[in-house]
Design an enzyme around this catalytic site. Structure first.
Site, PDB file in Angstrom:
ATOM      1  N   HIS A  20     -10.853  26.690  14.626  1.00  0.00           N
ATOM      2  CA  HIS A  20      -9.582  27.346  14.326  1.00  0.00           C
ATOM      3  C   HIS A  20      -8.577  26.316  13.797  1.00  0.00           C
ATOM      4  O   HIS A  20      -8.283  25.354  14.483  1.00  0.00           O
ATOM      5  CB  HIS A  20      -9.007  28.035  15.565  1.00  0.00           C
ATOM      6  CG  HIS A  20      -9.632  29.371  15.851  1.00  0.00           C
ATOM      7  ND1 HIS A  20      -9.039  30.296  16.658  1.00  0.00           N
ATOM      8  CD2 HIS A  20     -10.803  29.911  15.424  1.00  0.00           C
ATOM      9  CE1 HIS A  20      -9.799  31.377  16.714  1.00  0.00           C
ATOM     10  NE2 HIS A  20     -10.885  31.170  15.985  1.00  0.00           N
ATOM     11  N   LYS A  50      -4.574  23.457  28.146  1.00  0.00           N
ATOM     12  CA  LYS A  50      -4.726  22.032  28.389  1.00  0.00           C
ATOM     13  C   LYS A  50      -5.602  21.678  29.581  1.00  0.00           C
ATOM     14  O   LYS A  50      -6.061  20.542  29.697  1.00  0.00           O
ATOM     15  CB  LYS A  50      -3.333  21.400  28.608  1.00  0.00           C
ATOM     16  CG  LYS A  50      -2.465  21.425  27.351  1.00  0.00           C
ATOM     17  CD  LYS A  50      -3.112  20.644  26.232  1.00  0.00           C
ATOM     18  CE  LYS A  50      -2.443  20.894  24.893  1.00  0.00           C
ATOM     19  NZ  LYS A  50      -3.367  20.694  23.773  1.00  0.00           N
ATOM     20  N   TYR A  58      -0.685  21.013  20.450  1.00  0.00           N
ATOM     21  CA  TYR A  58      -1.707  22.027  20.696  1.00  0.00           C
ATOM     22  C   TYR A  58      -3.108  21.488  20.385  1.00  0.00           C
ATOM     23  O   TYR A  58      -4.049  21.718  21.143  1.00  0.00           O
ATOM     24  CB  TYR A  58      -1.430  23.287  19.864  1.00  0.00           C
ATOM     25  CG  TYR A  58      -2.215  24.491  20.326  1.00  0.00           C
ATOM     26  CD1 TYR A  58      -3.471  24.767  19.793  1.00  0.00           C
ATOM     27  CD2 TYR A  58      -1.725  25.322  21.330  1.00  0.00           C
ATOM     28  CE1 TYR A  58      -4.203  25.861  20.238  1.00  0.00           C
ATOM     29  CE2 TYR A  58      -2.460  26.418  21.771  1.00  0.00           C
ATOM     30  CZ  TYR A  58      -3.696  26.690  21.222  1.00  0.00           C
ATOM     31  OH  TYR A  58      -4.435  27.765  21.657  1.00  0.00           O
ATOM     32  N   PRO A 107      -2.027  27.718  31.931  1.00  0.00           N
ATOM     33  CA  PRO A 107      -2.993  27.784  30.824  1.00  0.00           C
ATOM     34  C   PRO A 107      -2.352  28.076  29.466  1.00  0.00           C
ATOM     35  O   PRO A 107      -3.040  28.083  28.456  1.00  0.00           O
ATOM     36  CB  PRO A 107      -3.931  28.901  31.243  1.00  0.00           C
ATOM     37  CG  PRO A 107      -3.203  29.682  32.271  1.00  0.00           C
ATOM     38  CD  PRO A 107      -2.266  28.756  32.933  1.00  0.00           C
ATOM     39  N   TYR A 133      -0.219  34.338  20.489  1.00  0.00           N
ATOM     40  CA  TYR A 133       0.601  34.197  21.693  1.00  0.00           C
ATOM     41  C   TYR A 133       1.842  35.077  21.490  1.00  0.00           C
ATOM     42  O   TYR A 133       2.581  34.879  20.533  1.00  0.00           O
ATOM     43  CB  TYR A 133       1.052  32.748  21.875  1.00  0.00           C
ATOM     44  CG  TYR A 133      -0.042  31.783  22.270  1.00  0.00           C
ATOM     45  CD1 TYR A 133      -0.911  31.241  21.317  1.00  0.00           C
ATOM     46  CD2 TYR A 133      -0.204  31.394  23.601  1.00  0.00           C
ATOM     47  CE1 TYR A 133      -1.910  30.343  21.681  1.00  0.00           C
ATOM     48  CE2 TYR A 133      -1.196  30.491  23.971  1.00  0.00           C
ATOM     49  CZ  TYR A 133      -2.040  29.976  23.005  1.00  0.00           C
ATOM     50  OH  TYR A 133      -3.034  29.092  23.373  1.00  0.00           O
TER      51      TYR A 133
HETATM   52  P1  FAS Z   1     -13.017  22.759  38.517  1.00  0.00           P
HETATM   53  O1  FAS Z   1     -12.098  23.441  39.488  1.00  0.00           O
HETATM   54  O2  FAS Z   1     -13.526  23.499  37.344  1.00  0.00           O
HETATM   55  O3  FAS Z   1     -14.322  22.248  39.290  1.00  0.00           O
HETATM   56  C1  FAS Z   1     -14.210  21.683  40.583  1.00  0.00           C
HETATM   57  C2  FAS Z   1     -15.529  21.923  41.281  1.00  0.00           C
HETATM   58  O4  FAS Z   1     -15.482  21.280  42.564  1.00  0.00           O
HETATM   59  C3  FAS Z   1     -15.785  23.400  41.544  1.00  0.00           C
HETATM   60  O5  FAS Z   1     -17.066  23.768  41.102  1.00  0.00           O
HETATM   61  C4  FAS Z   1     -15.652  23.527  43.056  1.00  0.00           C
HETATM   62  O6  FAS Z   1     -16.510  24.509  43.588  1.00  0.00           O
HETATM   63  C5  FAS Z   1     -16.043  22.147  43.511  1.00  0.00           C
HETATM   64  N1  FAS Z   1     -15.513  21.776  44.820  1.00  0.00           N
HETATM   65  C6  FAS Z   1     -14.298  22.035  45.340  1.00  0.00           C
HETATM   66  N2  FAS Z   1     -14.202  21.521  46.584  1.00  0.00           N
HETATM   67  C7  FAS Z   1     -15.395  20.920  46.853  1.00  0.00           C
HETATM   68  C8  FAS Z   1     -15.925  20.220  47.962  1.00  0.00           C
HETATM   69  N3  FAS Z   1     -15.198  20.032  49.073  1.00  0.00           N
HETATM   70  N4  FAS Z   1     -17.185  19.742  47.884  1.00  0.00           N
HETATM   71  C9  FAS Z   1     -17.934  19.919  46.763  1.00  0.00           C
HETATM   72  N5  FAS Z   1     -17.493  20.581  45.680  1.00  0.00           N
HETATM   73  C10 FAS Z   1     -16.234  21.077  45.734  1.00  0.00           C
HETATM   74  N6  FAS Z   1      -7.777  25.965  31.552  1.00  0.00           N
HETATM   75  C11 FAS Z   1      -7.549  26.229  30.248  1.00  0.00           C
HETATM   76  O7  FAS Z   1      -7.447  25.290  29.450  1.00  0.00           O
HETATM   77  N7  FAS Z   1      -7.441  27.543  29.805  1.00  0.00           N
HETATM   78  C12 FAS Z   1      -7.588  28.614  30.663  1.00  0.00           C
HETATM   79  O8  FAS Z   1      -7.485  29.765  30.256  1.00  0.00           O
HETATM   80  C13 FAS Z   1      -7.834  28.377  32.028  1.00  0.00           C
HETATM   81  N8  FAS Z   1      -8.010  29.416  32.912  1.00  0.00           N
HETATM   82  C14 FAS Z   1      -8.216  29.134  34.250  1.00  0.00           C
HETATM   83  C15 FAS Z   1      -8.384  30.168  35.203  1.00  0.00           C
HETATM   84  C16 FAS Z   1      -8.585  29.874  36.571  1.00  0.00           C
HETATM   85  C17 FAS Z   1      -8.745  30.990  37.579  1.00  0.00           C
HETATM   86  C18 FAS Z   1      -8.600  28.529  37.005  1.00  0.00           C
HETATM   87  C19 FAS Z   1      -8.770  28.180  38.475  1.00  0.00           C
HETATM   88  C20 FAS Z   1      -8.437  27.499  36.070  1.00  0.00           C
HETATM   89  C21 FAS Z   1      -8.269  27.798  34.695  1.00  0.00           C
HETATM   90  N9  FAS Z   1      -8.125  26.782  33.737  1.00  0.00           N
HETATM   91  C22 FAS Z   1      -7.914  27.020  32.424  1.00  0.00           C
HETATM   92  C23 FAS Z   1      -8.203  25.429  34.115  1.00  0.00           C
HETATM   93  C24 FAS Z   1      -9.668  25.077  34.266  1.00  0.00           C
HETATM   94  O9  FAS Z   1     -10.332  25.342  33.065  1.00  0.00           O
HETATM   95  C25 FAS Z   1      -9.738  23.658  34.722  1.00  0.00           C
HETATM   96  O10 FAS Z   1      -8.857  22.831  33.988  1.00  0.00           O
HETATM   97  C26 FAS Z   1     -11.130  23.086  34.668  1.00  0.00           C
HETATM   98  O11 FAS Z   1     -11.981  23.943  35.373  1.00  0.00           O
HETATM   99  C27 FAS Z   1     -11.056  21.693  35.267  1.00  0.00           C
HETATM  100  O12 FAS Z   1     -12.332  21.278  35.541  1.00  0.00           O
HETATM  101  P2  FAS Z   1     -12.633  20.436  36.875  1.00  0.00           P
HETATM  102  O13 FAS Z   1     -11.652  19.336  36.982  1.00  0.00           O
HETATM  103  O14 FAS Z   1     -14.083  20.146  36.825  1.00  0.00           O
HETATM  104  O15 FAS Z   1     -12.275  21.413  38.073  1.00  0.00           O
HETATM  105  C1  PHB Z   2      -8.757  31.587  26.660  1.00  0.00           C
HETATM  106  O1  PHB Z   2      -9.365  31.972  25.652  1.00  0.00           O
HETATM  107  O2  PHB Z   2      -9.208  31.753  27.823  1.00  0.00           O
HETATM  108  C2  PHB Z   2      -7.434  30.908  26.489  1.00  0.00           C
HETATM  109  C3  PHB Z   2      -7.009  30.558  25.221  1.00  0.00           C
HETATM  110  C4  PHB Z   2      -5.785  29.917  25.065  1.00  0.00           C
HETATM  111  C5  PHB Z   2      -5.009  29.646  26.182  1.00  0.00           C
HETATM  112  C6  PHB Z   2      -5.447  29.992  27.468  1.00  0.00           C
HETATM  113  C7  PHB Z   2      -6.662  30.634  27.614  1.00  0.00           C
HETATM  114  O3  PHB Z   2      -3.797  29.027  26.035  1.00  0.00           O
END
Ligand code: FAS
Ligand code: PHB
Length: 393
Positions: free
Chosen positions: A72, A297, A384, A293, A201
């Site tokens: 994109h 980032k 971005y 989100p 957005y």
């Molecule tokens: P993660 O949280 O992905 O991974 C951490 C891992 O550690 C998990 O698998 C967990 O089960 C494990 N863990 C936790 N405690 C533990 C323990 N005591 N022992 C062993 N393992 C353990 N980012 C975006 O850019 N766009 C989005 O739209 C977006 N939507 C999101 C929606 C939700 C509901 C959430 C929670 C986050 C969202 N994010 C989004 C952010 C997300 O993408 C994170 O930035 C990304 O998962 C970060 O990756 P990790 O640092 O690996 O953390």
């Molecule tokens: C998504 O596709 O999940 C998405 C895209 C852009 C954002 C957040 C989430 O800023």
């Protein structure tokens, strides 16, 4: 048990670190609280910065992304019944983002790491990190109802916001910064074609909306919702109706609706833990920081943390250098805070915070200024697509 780098968490941070270390002959063990199916069932991010894409290629897990991902060059702002495209490629000298879901990134990393003999213990929650101030930190975890430990050279806390690594550090050694937003995002995933071929957005008096996608046949939409809202209160039709109310009329009439594959609510917060290093314990990804989100980032900051941490650990094992280990936290945090600032600003620009009529007017005025300013659009585009990584050699 004994390994060189103990990693807590098999999300994108932990898996990417393990993969990059493995390619340099550095061994690690990942302990993951959840089952493999649970981790791979998460629906999260969708937008990859250039730096993240390049790191996944370096990790040799980018084949499917390069085949199926969508490049994109721009995204759209919708407000006051109109749309303004932000031409990222034009404003940043050719940079762009890749649309490729975090679910697939995680699948690709797991497949490559396990396929290469990497060790991931699922259903194995870490319960603590001990003696991280020595050169033999111990990662304690539960497996089959029994405490077990891994003696490591280093431990990487890649265990997300609710993880145990950060909580293993005494409160007087860590500083936490947090801002909770007074709303959440209600998201739907549906096998319907995206309404447009780039993201939209939308700022609206009823609240924020986002039109995103995972492929030409699978869409991801979000609408701002109250913190007290529950998924159970929303039928598919109610979601589609509210989404269309928040979009310009010419876009709303083009939305293809369909049944949910998934619907969930994500809270929004800004969070940073400083520092990100405690002796031989390093924090990375959501374990150290959370962004709303809006700026896409979260996953991308996890990737830049791992860029810095992987290079620091490789320099230690290959050249017995400790300087990059010493520089990790400050370098990672400089990029984290810039992304925290952009995500906070973009969230403030696009969401409904109160019922004061002036609030929406001010947002529309700023969006109108951006629509007419090359400088403002360049600033937005630079953030971005992702600010550059520091030279870390
Ligand atoms: P993660 O949280 O992905 O991974 C951490 C891992 O550690 C998990 O698998 C967990 O089960 C494990 N863990 C936790 N405690 C533990 C323990 N005591 N022992 C062993 N393992 C353990 N980012 C975006 O850019 N766009 C989005 O739209 C977006 N939507 C999101 C929606 C939700 C509901 C959430 C929670 C986050 C969202 N994010 C989004 C952010 C997300 O993408 C994170 O930035 C990304 O998962 C970060 O990756 P990790 O640092 O690996 O953390
Ligand atoms: C998504 O596709 O999940 C998405 C895209 C852009 C954002 C957040 C989430 O800023």
């Amino acid at each position: 048990m004994r390994t060189q780098v103990g990693i807590i968490g098999a999300g994108p941070s932990g898996l990417l670190l393990a993969r990059l270390l493995h390619l340099q002959g550095i061994e690690s063990i990942i302990v993951e609280r959840q089952s493999k199916a649970h981790v791979l069932g998460r629906i999260r991010a969708g937008v990859l910065e250039t730096g993240t894409v390049e790191l996944l290629r370096e990790a040799q897990v980018a084949h499917r992304m390069d085949r199926d991902g969508l490049i994109h060059d721009g995204f759209n702002l919708a407000f006051d019944g109109r749309r303004q495209r932000i031409d990222m490629a034009h404003r940043t000298g050719g940079k762009h983002v890749m649309i490729y879901g975090q679910t697939k990134v995680t699948e690709d990393l797991v497949e490559a790491h396990l396929g290469a003999g990497g060790q991931i213990f699922y259903d194995a929650p870490a319960v603590g990190v001990e003696e991280y101030s020595t050169d033999r930190p111990r990662l304690i975890f539960d497996k089959n109802g029994r405490h077990q430990e891994i003696v490591c050279d280093f431990v990487a806390g890649c265990d997300g916001y609710h993880g145990v690594a950060r909580q293993s550090v005494p409160g007087n050694q860590i500083t936490l910064f947090e801002k909770i937003y007074p709303f959440g995002w209600l998201g739907i995933l549906s096998d319907v074609p995206p309404v447009q071929d780039e993201l939209i957005y939308a700022n609206h008096e009823r609240g924020f909306a986002l039109c995103s996608m995972r492929s030409p046949t699978r869409s991801r939409y979000y609408i701002q919702c109250d913190l007290e809202d529950r998924v159970e209160k929303w039928s598919d039709d109610a979601f589609w109706d509210e989404l269309r109310r928040r979009l310009p009329a010419d876009v709303a009439e083009q939305v293809t609706t369909g049944p949910r594959l998934e619907m969930s609510i994500a809270p929004l917060r800004s969070f940073v833990a400083e520092p990100m290093r405690f002796g031989r314990l390093f924090l990375a990804g959501d374990a150290a920081h959370i962004v709303p989100p809006t700026g896409a980032k979260g996953l991308n900051l996890a990737a830049s943390d791992i860029y810095y941490l992987s290079r620091a650990l490789i320099a230690f094992y290959k050249e017995k250098r400790v300087d990059l280990l010493d520089r990790y936290s400050a370098a990672a945090l400089r990029r984290v805070w810039k992304a925290i600032r952009f995500s906070w600003w973009f969230t403030g620009l696009m969401h409904k915070y109160d019922d004061d009529p002036i609030s929406h007017r001010l947002q529309v005025a700023e969006l109108g200024y951006i629509a007419g300013s090359a400088a403002a659009q360049t600033a937005m585009a630079e953030n971005y697509v992702g600010l550059p990584y520091e030279d870390f050699t």
